[in-house]
Design a protein around this motif. Structure first.
Motif, PDB file in Angstrom:
ATOM      1  N   SER A   1       0.884  -0.976   0.360  1.00 26.27           N
ATOM      2  CA  SER A   1       0.043   0.113  -0.114  1.00 26.27           C
ATOM      3  C   SER A   1       0.664   1.202  -0.318  1.00 26.27           C
ATOM      4  N   ALA A   2       0.067   2.402  -0.437  1.00 29.91           N
ATOM      5  CA  ALA A   2       1.444   3.493  -0.135  1.00 29.91           C
ATOM      6  C   ALA A   2       0.598   4.635  -0.162  1.00 29.91           C
ATOM      7  N   LEU A   3       0.398   5.896   0.362  1.00 33.77           N
ATOM      8  CA  LEU A   3      -0.064   6.900   0.787  1.00 33.77           C
ATOM      9  C   LEU A   3       0.443   8.228  -0.427  1.00 33.77           C
TER      10      LEU A   3
ATOM     11  N   THR B   1       6.347   8.255   3.449  1.00 34.60           N
ATOM     12  CA  THR B   1       5.903   6.065   3.223  1.00 34.60           C
ATOM     13  C   THR B   1       5.230   6.576   5.202  1.00 34.60           C
ATOM     14  N   ASN B   2       4.484   5.305   5.177  1.00 33.24           N
ATOM     15  CA  ASN B   2       3.529   5.049   5.812  1.00 33.24           C
ATOM     16  C   ASN B   2       4.120   4.366   7.528  1.00 33.24           C
TER      17      ASN B   2
ATOM     18  N   PRO C   1      13.079  -4.825   1.023  1.00 37.49           N
ATOM     19  CA  PRO C   1      14.179  -3.715   0.273  1.00 37.49           C
ATOM     20  C   PRO C   1      13.688  -3.167  -0.764  1.00 37.49           C
ATOM     21  N   TRP C   2      13.294  -3.043  -1.546  1.00 35.32           N
ATOM     22  CA  TRP C   2      13.091  -2.611  -3.014  1.00 35.32           C
ATOM     23  C   TRP C   2      11.804  -1.562  -2.508  1.00 35.32           C
ATOM     24  N   GLY C   3      12.229  -1.154  -1.265  1.00 35.40           N
ATOM     25  CA  GLY C   3      10.818  -0.247  -0.837  1.00 35.40           C
ATOM     26  C   GLY C   3       9.133  -0.102  -0.943  1.00 35.40           C
ATOM     27  N   TRP C   4       9.366  -0.878  -1.442  1.00 32.49           N
ATOM     28  CA  TRP C   4       7.123  -1.740  -0.758  1.00 32.49           C
ATOM     29  C   TRP C   4       6.784  -2.021   0.067  1.00 32.49           C
ATOM     30  N   GLN C   5       5.805  -0.969   0.271  1.00 33.29           N
ATOM     31  CA  GLN C   5       5.232  -1.139   2.213  1.00 33.29           C
ATOM     32  C   GLN C   5       4.433  -2.103   2.288  1.00 33.29           C
TER      33      GLN C   5
END
Ligand code: BGP
Length: 502
Positions: free
Chosen positions: A333-335, A350-351, A358-362
């Motif tokens: 998910s993202a904001l 970021t939440n 490691p790839w920045g996916w929340q």
């Protein structure tokens, strides 16, 4: 109330041809738009050069492989000293029997894979299909069925024959609709009666640029023109499929990761709705059969004139071929906040409540339950989660074994939320296919280092390695999940308490 899933629930994994199959230049396979891509970047289309065994170079265009077999001794992945991941991928083309045996051992009841269009119609516009290409999929389907694994087929996964891109600018032209329907007819005739579940396109809301549309132009007017033609192709394919294969079920896949407003500020909440509309636009047209009311807002903002591509008679076509079930990918998910761009997921703050990969996916398991409810509530059609998983860096030992507890934790948490959506909330969900059940090449980065699988494949970012398959720790874990129809997800947990606390 319990958290027991229906007996009919399908468990399995998913792959896509250009990330998994390879077999470039073999079996009469023609060139794909995807074949021009080097490590996640597109090279200039139509300038691919092939390094021959004697060191000389030959230009390759879309008809090259129709005139001659793959040159003996040429290295299938080294062209112009560049690495092209789709050419070998992880060599499913030569490992499919062994791979299906591993799927069966895990207890899969469904396997989602995509068709290499140019394996069946190498150029895309031939009158007769390439028999060797069809046979490849006939054999694969038979092998799956022999192991009680249902095929779930993505007809087109973000690519098309390079020749159709050259000849028609791909989906810019209505002629590509006819070529796509020709592909569908062959598939329905040859494997249709054996396959119930179909997806007309992959992540239609996320495709972009030449590779997926075949058009060198990326302006919004051209993009939505291409998309409209894909909508028409999908509707017509669904109508044809229903006629030729009674009982078949058709979906199209959406990238449906969740997006939350960054705060309770009304402007942030409204921006979230506008962002959601950008995705729902696609599922609304295809599930409901008409353009939604807010399409005028999207077109206004992007300066798109739909009257240029929506022609008389199109509305009837869209209405006549709506989806039977709605499928999506869910990873994160993202904001979003007021003023953010509406195009890209993840550009915002970021939440603070979530970990990232490691790839920045929340990582957000509850977001999956949220999306499942949202989609089911909107269409009241069964849903199917056809992609979900964790791209991570795996350290394999000398036997290829990976102790991937982090992957098990990610999947367990998401599957528990999925079970809650089904059992507590009442969402009708037909099944779950974990993305990249075998390690494969990443779509967004072209890397091999971003691994998703239950099965480790010995290959590095440049295609070096033995391609040997080995089971990770998550292999046995998922085997238990399949064998118990999800009950093992709750081992050691008081499920009555989970329900009561919900
Ligand atoms: C989806 C695609 C897949 C797959 C997945 C993971 O968008 O349908 O093809 O690759 O995302 O993405 P990535 O490979 O970039 O980690």
């Amino acid at each position: 109330m319990s958290l027991k899933l229906p007996d009919t629930f399908l468990w399995g994994g998913a792959t896509a041809d250009f990330q998994f199959e390879g077999g470039f230049g073999e079996g009469g396979r023609g060139l794909l738009t995807r074949d021009y891509e080097t490590d996640g970047n597109v090279t200039t289309p139509r300038q691919l050069t092939l390094k021959m065994p004697d060191g000389s170079r030959t230009s390759v265009n879309s008809s090259f492989f129709q005139c001659q077999p793959f040159p003996e001794g040429a290295k299938p992945c080294i062209y112009d000293d560049q690495y092209y991941p789709s050419h070998q991928a992880v060599d499913g083309y030569h490992h499919w029997k062994e791979d299906i045996a591993l799927m069966a051992e895990m207890g899969f009841s469904v396997y989602r894979f995509s068709i290499t269009w140019s394996r069946i119609f190498p150029l895309g516009d031939e009158e007769t299909p390439n028999e060797e290409g069809i046979q490849f999929y006939v054999d694969m389907v038979d092998e799956l069925l022999a192991h009680d694994i249902q095929p779930l087929i993505t007809i087109c996964h973000d690519e098309l024959p390079a020749h159709l891109a050259e000849k028609h600018n791909g989906w810019e032209s209505r002629e590509t609709i006819d070529e796509y329907l020709k592909l569908c007819r062959v598939l329905f005739e040859r494997i249709g009666t054996k396959c119930k579940y179909w997806l007309t396109f992959n992540e239609i809301n996320a495709i972009a640029g030449y590779i997926a549309t075949g058009s060198p132009k990326t302006d919004p007017q051209t993009h939505y023109r291409c998309i409209h033609h894909m909508f028409l192709a999908s509707s017509k394919a669904i109508q044809m499929g229903h006629e030729m294969m009674p009982g078949s079920m058709f979906g199209t896949m959406y990238a449906s990761s969740e997006v939350y407003p960054a705060s309770c500020k009304p402007d942030d909440v409204f921006r979230r709705m506008q962002f959601r509309h950008m995705t729902q636009f696609f599922s609304d047209v295809m599930a409901q059969g008409y353009y939604p009311y807010y399409a005028q807002d999207i077109f206004r903002r992007l300066n798109v004139d739909p009257t240029e591509f929506i022609l008389d008679g199109d509305e009837e076509i869209l209405a006549a071929g709506t989806l039977d079930y709605v499928t999506f990918s869910y990873y994160r998910s993202a904001l979003i906040k007021a003023g953010d761009e509406l195009k890209r997921l993840g550009g915002s703050p970021t939440n603070p409540y979530l970990e990232t990969t490691p790839w920045g996916w929340q990582i957000d398991p509850v977001g999956l339950r949220y999306v499942m409810n949202e989609v089911y509530d909107r269409y009241r059609k069964p849903i199917f989660i056809v992609e979900n998983g964790l791209g991570a860096i795996d350290e394999a030992d000398e036997n290829g074994y990976v102790e991937d507890d982090y992957r098990i934790a990610y999947l367990r948490d998401h599957l528990r939320e999925m079970a809650k959506a089904i059992c507590i909330d009442g969402v009708e969900c037909l099944g779950y296919t974990m993305w990249g059940c075998f390690d494969l090449v990443s779509l967004s980065t072209g890397e091999m280092a971003k691994r998703y699988g239950f099965v480790y494949i010995d290959m590095d970012d440049k295609g070096n390695g033995t391609l040997k398959r080995s089971k990770k720790k998550s292999f046995d874990w998922f085997k238990q999940v399949c064998a118990t129809n999800g009950d093992s997800l709750w081992d050691g947990v008081d499920t009555d308490a989970v329900v009561a606390a919900d």
